[in-house]
Design an enzyme around this catalytic site. Structure first.
Site, PDB file in Angstrom:
ATOM      1  N   GLN A 173       0.831  -1.208   0.000  1.00  0.00           N
ATOM      2  CA  GLN A 173       0.000   0.000   0.000  1.00  0.00           C
ATOM      3  C   GLN A 173       0.863   1.254   0.000  1.00  0.00           C
ATOM      4  O   GLN A 173       0.364   2.360  -0.162  1.00  0.00           O
ATOM      5  CB  GLN A 173      -0.948   0.000   1.207  1.00  0.00           C
ATOM      6  CG  GLN A 173      -2.086  -1.012   1.071  1.00  0.00           C
ATOM      7  CD  GLN A 173      -3.087  -0.969   2.205  1.00  0.00           C
ATOM      8  OE1 GLN A 173      -3.284  -1.972   2.881  1.00  0.00           O
ATOM      9  NE2 GLN A 173      -3.726   0.164   2.438  1.00  0.00           N
ATOM     10  N   ARG A 203      -9.594  -0.205   7.621  1.00  0.00           N
ATOM     11  CA  ARG A 203     -10.604   0.738   7.125  1.00  0.00           C
ATOM     12  C   ARG A 203     -10.966   1.834   8.120  1.00  0.00           C
ATOM     13  O   ARG A 203     -12.131   2.129   8.380  1.00  0.00           O
ATOM     14  CB  ARG A 203     -11.857   0.004   6.668  1.00  0.00           C
ATOM     15  CG  ARG A 203     -12.508   0.795   5.543  1.00  0.00           C
ATOM     16  CD  ARG A 203     -13.407   0.009   4.674  1.00  0.00           C
ATOM     17  NE  ARG A 203     -13.722   0.805   3.488  1.00  0.00           N
ATOM     18  CZ  ARG A 203     -14.234   0.323   2.376  1.00  0.00           C
ATOM     19  NH1 ARG A 203     -14.488  -0.949   2.267  1.00  0.00           N
ATOM     20  NH2 ARG A 203     -14.487   1.094   1.355  1.00  0.00           N
ATOM     21  N   CYS A 204      -9.941   2.448   8.676  1.00  0.00           N
ATOM     22  CA  CYS A 204     -10.147   3.644   9.472  1.00  0.00           C
ATOM     23  C   CYS A 204      -8.808   4.331   9.539  1.00  0.00           C
ATOM     24  O   CYS A 204      -7.781   3.704   9.354  1.00  0.00           O
ATOM     25  CB  CYS A 204     -10.626   3.319  10.876  1.00  0.00           C
ATOM     26  SG  CYS A 204      -9.306   2.818  11.981  1.00  0.00           S
ATOM     27  N   GLU A 239     -13.036   5.271   4.161  1.00  0.00           N
ATOM     28  CA  GLU A 239     -13.115   4.606   5.460  1.00  0.00           C
ATOM     29  C   GLU A 239     -14.367   4.978   6.238  1.00  0.00           C
ATOM     30  O   GLU A 239     -14.791   4.242   7.135  1.00  0.00           O
ATOM     31  CB  GLU A 239     -11.899   4.997   6.296  1.00  0.00           C
ATOM     32  CG  GLU A 239     -10.610   4.643   5.633  1.00  0.00           C
ATOM     33  CD  GLU A 239      -9.434   5.213   6.368  1.00  0.00           C
ATOM     34  OE1 GLU A 239      -8.450   4.492   6.551  1.00  0.00           O
ATOM     35  OE2 GLU A 239      -9.481   6.373   6.777  1.00  0.00           O
TER      36      GLU A 239
HETATM   37  N1  PCD Z   1     -13.645   9.887  -3.683  1.00  0.00           N
HETATM   38  C1  PCD Z   1     -14.496  10.740  -4.361  1.00  0.00           C
HETATM   39  N2  PCD Z   1     -14.869  11.939  -3.801  1.00  0.00           N
HETATM   40  C2  PCD Z   1     -14.424  12.251  -2.567  1.00  0.00           C
HETATM   41  C3  PCD Z   1     -13.585  11.383  -1.861  1.00  0.00           C
HETATM   42  C4  PCD Z   1     -13.204  10.207  -2.467  1.00  0.00           C
HETATM   43  O1  PCD Z   1     -14.923  10.423  -5.480  1.00  0.00           O
HETATM   44  N3  PCD Z   1     -14.785  13.404  -2.000  1.00  0.00           N
HETATM   45  C5  PCD Z   1     -13.206   8.609  -4.299  1.00  0.00           C
HETATM   46  C6  PCD Z   1     -11.717   8.684  -4.551  1.00  0.00           C
HETATM   47  O2  PCD Z   1     -11.339   9.265  -5.667  1.00  0.00           O
HETATM   48  C7  PCD Z   1     -11.298   7.216  -4.443  1.00  0.00           C
HETATM   49  C8  PCD Z   1     -12.292   6.675  -3.445  1.00  0.00           C
HETATM   50  O3  PCD Z   1     -13.424   7.555  -3.451  1.00  0.00           O
HETATM   51  O4  PCD Z   1     -11.498   6.598  -5.650  1.00  0.00           O
HETATM   52  C9  PCD Z   1     -11.660   6.579  -2.007  1.00  0.00           C
HETATM   53  O5  PCD Z   1     -11.020   7.798  -1.724  1.00  0.00           O
HETATM   54  P1  PCD Z   1     -10.325   8.137  -0.329  1.00  0.00           P
HETATM   55  O6  PCD Z   1     -11.346   8.230   0.743  1.00  0.00           O
HETATM   56  O7  PCD Z   1      -9.428   9.280  -0.533  1.00  0.00           O
HETATM   57  O8  PCD Z   1      -9.494   6.848   0.043  1.00  0.00           O
HETATM   58  P2  PCD Z   1      -8.140   6.292  -0.635  1.00  0.00           P
HETATM   59  O9  PCD Z   1      -6.975   6.862   0.050  1.00  0.00           O
HETATM   60  O10 PCD Z   1      -8.259   6.397  -2.088  1.00  0.00           O
HETATM   61  O11 PCD Z   1      -8.298   4.765  -0.319  1.00  0.00           O
HETATM   62  C10 PCD Z   1      -7.974   4.281   0.963  1.00  0.00           C
HETATM   63  C11 PCD Z   1      -9.242   3.693   1.589  1.00  0.00           C
HETATM   64  C12 PCD Z   1      -8.849   2.843   2.761  1.00  0.00           C
HETATM   65  S1  PCD Z   1      -7.810   3.459   3.878  1.00  0.00           S
HETATM   66  C13 PCD Z   1      -9.367   1.606   2.932  1.00  0.00           C
HETATM   67  S2  PCD Z   1      -8.950   0.714   4.279  1.00  0.00           S
HETATM   68  C14 PCD Z   1     -10.326   0.983   1.967  1.00  0.00           C
HETATM   69  C15 PCD Z   1     -11.002   2.101   1.163  1.00  0.00           C
HETATM   70  O12 PCD Z   1      -9.968   2.894   0.632  1.00  0.00           O
HETATM   71  N4  PCD Z   1      -9.643   0.058   1.115  1.00  0.00           N
HETATM   72  C16 PCD Z   1     -10.264  -0.335  -0.046  1.00  0.00           C
HETATM   73  N5  PCD Z   1     -11.785   1.554   0.091  1.00  0.00           N
HETATM   74  C17 PCD Z   1     -11.356   0.410  -0.559  1.00  0.00           C
HETATM   75  N6  PCD Z   1     -12.005   0.016  -1.648  1.00  0.00           N
HETATM   76  C18 PCD Z   1     -11.596  -1.094  -2.285  1.00  0.00           C
HETATM   77  N7  PCD Z   1     -12.285  -1.493  -3.380  1.00  0.00           N
HETATM   78  N8  PCD Z   1     -10.541  -1.825  -1.851  1.00  0.00           N
HETATM   79  C19 PCD Z   1      -9.850  -1.458  -0.752  1.00  0.00           C
HETATM   80  O13 PCD Z   1      -8.809  -2.158  -0.365  1.00  0.00           O
HETATM   81 MO1  PCD Z   1      -6.948   1.638   5.217  1.00  0.00          MO
HETATM   82  O14 PCD Z   1      -6.017   2.698   6.258  1.00  0.00           O
HETATM   83  O15 PCD Z   1      -5.841   0.891   4.249  1.00  0.00           O
HETATM   84  O16 PCD Z   1      -7.242   0.448   6.577  1.00  0.00           O
END
Ligand code: PCD
Length: 805
Positions: A236, A383-384, A759
């Site tokens: 990433q 996802r935060c 997120e």
């Molecule tokens: N957007 C729009 N408008 C606004 C904002 C935003 O349209 N106002 C869109 C953009 O361009 C991109 C999307 O929506 O396409 C997202 O963005 P953002 O919020 O800035 O974010 P990024 O940096 O691009 O990415 C990151 C995130 C995270 S952190 C996570 S866990 C998850 C989410 O992303 N992962 C994933 N989502 C998703 N989806 C998918 N399909 N796969 C994946 O793996 Mo961490 O810290 O890593 O735990």
């Protein structure tokens, strides 16, 4: 002018710029099986690596005998810590200032820990050879609970024995990692002591795992003739991997090329550096041929980055009529065997200090104690944005508990405590400055959309019917209002391993008016190739369909810190807009020259520069691009390129109002989600369709975490949920039909006003699902019960409350 309008609209629509639901360009290859993932990389002569892993959670490694494995036909090498030690690679630094064994060095600290790395002709031979490596273990006492760890005489990290200072200050005990304090404790306690009402609660945010469909993997290829190392991997943050690989290996950075090809979901799991990456690189250097390492599902769940595992204890104080006066939070954070949390360096508990949430709380205090146990390392922001989900879960549960204490409606309690629109930019008690928000408008819109009063009425009737024995089903109304904090981050206070968290975009316009742009981020499914082209289309007047977006190759992309913490839009998105504006500035000069007027006498109009007051005189961006390369223009160098590195002045603070309506079968513990309404405000919206997809995905992962997904251990430290038979991944069967909605409150400091969104649905979704379950039982005296709310636990809650007669 009126005659021009339809033409102008058509031209704008043709660009497919910001605000339109452009179809995802990457889906053409994904839906036809033409994606190119790490495991699709096949190089001539490539070997395959596989790990011998510890069956024990805590044991001394007395001896490793590789002789039988080496005898197997097709086995090329078996690496152990002894082989890595001369290279200084048997341990590696973690993102959290700790270090981690690459291969077991004398002992193992969690089940599934990497002990030896077998390199063989193919995967099957490698797997057979893994079985032939004989490891002699001596079992040690196992600790899987952080409170026990802090009492125990057993020293988990013998390498740190006697060290009273860690990367984040003093250590109180040999299994203690750090204490992180924020806010004013004395002032908070004083407010609590004199408060009219105080509600207290303890809650456990269980350990879980991002579990992307594609597991982690790498292909390393050392070209000894040219001294070049190329690594394809599930990264990433590819540039950071290059820098770290250079620092660790001593290979100069220009001789390392890191490529993140297509990634099959990241969710934070692919931020960290894993032993598999290091071992495949070493194995390629040793053998002189490419080496591939791909995890299987069990390895992924058992050994790569876990998420959460926070034991949180809160106190919240208020006046009798519900105005919150203070918040106190203590967290015991289980970090497993090594502190490998992925947070900006100065934030050992990430952005947990956003735990005052969306409320105007005058004084607050937070302390987090990090602790070692015999569990896998990790601590990623699944996802935060760096522990924001824990923070939001904490405050949204505390609000519910306070509502119970006050005998008040939880929606009303929220409303009277929201930060008001006129208070932004708002300085929170724990230090953050929220850039913009309009919480009351969003909340009122949500309440109206679901007919909140009607729902409460129906719920009360249901409770009566239940009491009369006419139904065995209860109704829960889950409420959540969340504020995320995304876009790490200002370089002045956010870095990873010393590298400031800016991001970048480089754009080249070709002579015929199409373009390629490269970014320091990397899509894992978010649709960057679609959306970043839309930003550029609006900024430069070149159609999105004529712009290629490329990410993930460190030989070509400008340096960036990668994609996680919803930072791509707030940071790289800003860089993209600004790079586009640089192109436009040069184009303006060229246009003025071509039109034989002063620079100030032309203005940008969708896809062209027109002479002010004479709209029939113009040069299109296509014409300008051609001229940039093919016409000698006095005082202007040829070409049309720009690069922008963007250091954001602040984070962005997206927010949302969620409501979940559930029916719960008291006798089976099965919840049925009747309705889920999600209103998100992420400022300026680039692609509404992609945003909707992001919300659906994030909510589904939230449903998973709240209703069943868990990495559970038994007392011996065995992972009980190491396969998809036990680890809950929701399917169509469990997932409801989501209703999405939005308000738009632009970020005042972002060039296009956009905030992150990826997120948000997860951050807001988890407490919303959980609150719905808990709300159903509130009329029967439930204050709080821990996630995951699987059927059995829900049934047990009902049983404990005496609802089974
Ligand atoms: N957007 C729009 N408008 C606004 C904002 C935003 O349209 N106002 C869109 C953009 O361009 C991109 C999307 O929506 O396409 C997202 O963005 P953002 O919020 O800035 O974010 P990024 O940096 O691009 O990415 C990151 C995130 C995270 S952190 C996570 S866990 C998850 C989410 O992303 N992962 C994933 N989502 C998703 N989806 C998918 N399909 N796969 C994946 O793996 Mo961490 O810290 O890593 O735990």
């Amino acid at each position: 002018m009126n005659d021009m309008a339809p033409d102008r609209e058509n031209r704008a629509a043709g660009l497919k710029g910001m605000g339109c639901s452009r179809k995802r360009v990457e889906d053409v290859r994904f839906t036809q099986g033409k994606g190119n993932y790490v495991d699709d990389v096949k190089l001539p002569g490539m070997l395959h690596g596989d790990f011998v892993r510890s069956p024990y959670a805590h044991a001394r490694v007395k001896n490793i005998d590789i002789s039988k494995a080496m005898e197997l036909d097709g086995v090329v090498a078996v690496l152990t810590a002894k082989d890595l030690e001369p290279l200084g690679l048997h341990w590696m630094p973690t993102l959290a200032g700790d270090k981690q064994m690459v291969l077991a060095d004398g002992k193992v600290l969690f089940q599934g820990q990497e002990v030896a790395f077998v390199v063989a002709r193919d995967r099957y031979v490698a797997a057979d050879a893994v079985e032939l490596v004989e490891v002699e273990y001596e079992e040690l006492p196992v600790i899987t609970n952080p409170f026990e760890a802090l009492q125990s005489d057993v020293v988990l990290r013998e390498d740190l024995e006697g060290q009273t200072e860690g990367a984040h200050g003093p250590r109180k005990h040999h299994n203690h990692i750090f204490t992180w304090e924020q806010g004013d404790e004395a002032a908070t306690n004083e407010v609590m002591d004199n408060a009219e009402v105080v509600a207290e609660e303890e809650m456990y945010y269980h350990r879980t795992h991002p579990c992307p469909l594609e597991t982690c993997g790498a292909v390393a290829s050392m070209d000894k003739v040219n001294g070049k190392l190329t690594v394809w991997g599930t990264f990433q943050a590819p540039h950071v991997v290059r820098t770290v690989a250079s620092l660790l290996s001593g290979i100069e950075e220009h001789n390392i090329r890191v490529i993140s090809p297509d990634i099959g979901g990241g969710f934070g799991n692919k931020v960290g550096v894993y032993p598999g990456y290091v071992c495949s690189i070493v194995a390629s250097i040793v053998t002189g041929v490419p080496v591939k390492w791909i995890e299987d599902r069990m390895e992924n769940l058992m050994s790569t980055a876990f998420a959460r595992d926070y034991w949180m204890k809160g106190r919240i104080s208020a006046t009798k009529d519900g105005k919150i006066t203070g918040l106190h939070c203590h967290v015991t954070a289980d970090h497993g065997g090594f502190d490998a949390c992925a947070d900006p360096t100065k934030f050992p508990a990430g952005f947990m200090n956003i735990c005052t949430g969306s409320y105007d709380i005058p004084v607050a205090y937070l302390a987090v104690d990090g602790v070692y146990t015999n569990k896998a390392p990790g601590g990623v922001s699944y996802r935060c944005s760096f522990r924001v989900t824990e923070a939001v879960y904490f405050i949204e549960r505390m609000i519910e508990v306070l509502a119970i204490e006050l005998g008040m409606d939880a929606a009303e309690l929220r409303r009277i405590n929201f930060i008001r629109k006129d208070q932004f930019p708002y300085k929170a008690a724990l230090g953050w400055e929220y850039d913009s928000g309009d919480y009351h408008t969003a909340w009122d819109k949500a309440m109206k959309a679901v007919d909140y009063d009607g729902l409460r009425k129906e719920q009360a009737e249901r409770v009566e019917a239940f009491k009369r024995g006419e139904t065995r089903s209860l109704m829960g109304i889950g409420l959540t209002f969340f504020t995320e904090i995304v876009g790490a981050g200002p370089v002045k206070n956010c870095d990873i391993l010393g590298m400031g968290m800016f991001d970048s975009c480089e754009i080249r316009i070709h002579p015929t008016g199409s373009a390629i742009a490269r970014l320091g981020t990397i899509s894992q499914g978010q649709g960057h190739a679609t959306t970043f082209a839309q930003i550029l289309a609006t900024e430069t007047g070149i159609p999105a369909d004529s712009i290629t977006i490329e990410e993930g190759d460190t030989d070509t992309a400008p340096y960036g810190l990668g994609t996680y913490g919803s930072r791509s839009t707030p940071v790289a998105g800003a860089a993209t807009a600004l790079a586009g504006r640089k192109i436009r500035a040069k184009a303006q000069m060229i246009a003025a020259y071509l039109l034989e007027v002063h620079d100030d006498d032309v203005e940008f109009d969708v896809d062209r520069f027109v002479v002010k007051g004479a709209p029939e005189r113009f040069k299109t961006m296509k014409e300008i691009a051609y001229a940039a390369y093919n016409q000698a223009i006095p005082g202007i160098e040829p070409g049309l390129e720009a690069v922008s590195y963007y250091d954001p002045p602040n984070m962005t603070y997206p927010f949302g109002a969620y409501v979940c309506v559930m029916d719960i079968d008291v006798d089976t513990g099965v919840p049925t989600i009747r309705r889920f309404y999600a209103l998100d405000d992420c400022g300026t919206r680039i692609n509404p369709m992609i945003i909707e997809g992001q919300v659906h995905g994030g909510l589904t992962e939230a449903l998973a975490v709240a209703l069943g997904q868990e990495i559970a251990y038994d007392d011996l430290g065995n992972v009980k949920t190491g396969t998809l038979m036990d680890f809950f991944l929701p399917t169509m069967v469990e997932v409801p039909n989501y209703e999405t909605d939005h308000t738009v409150t632009p970020s005042p400091h972002h060039p296009i006003g956009a905030k992150g969104v990826g997120e948000s649905p997860h951050v807001g979704g988890v407490p919303c699902f959980s609150n719905a379950i808990q709300d159903a039982f509130r009329p029967f005296g439930l204050r709080h019960t821990n996630m995951p709310h699987d059927h059995w636990r829900i049934w047990k809650t009902a049983n404990d409350l005496g609802l089974h007669g």
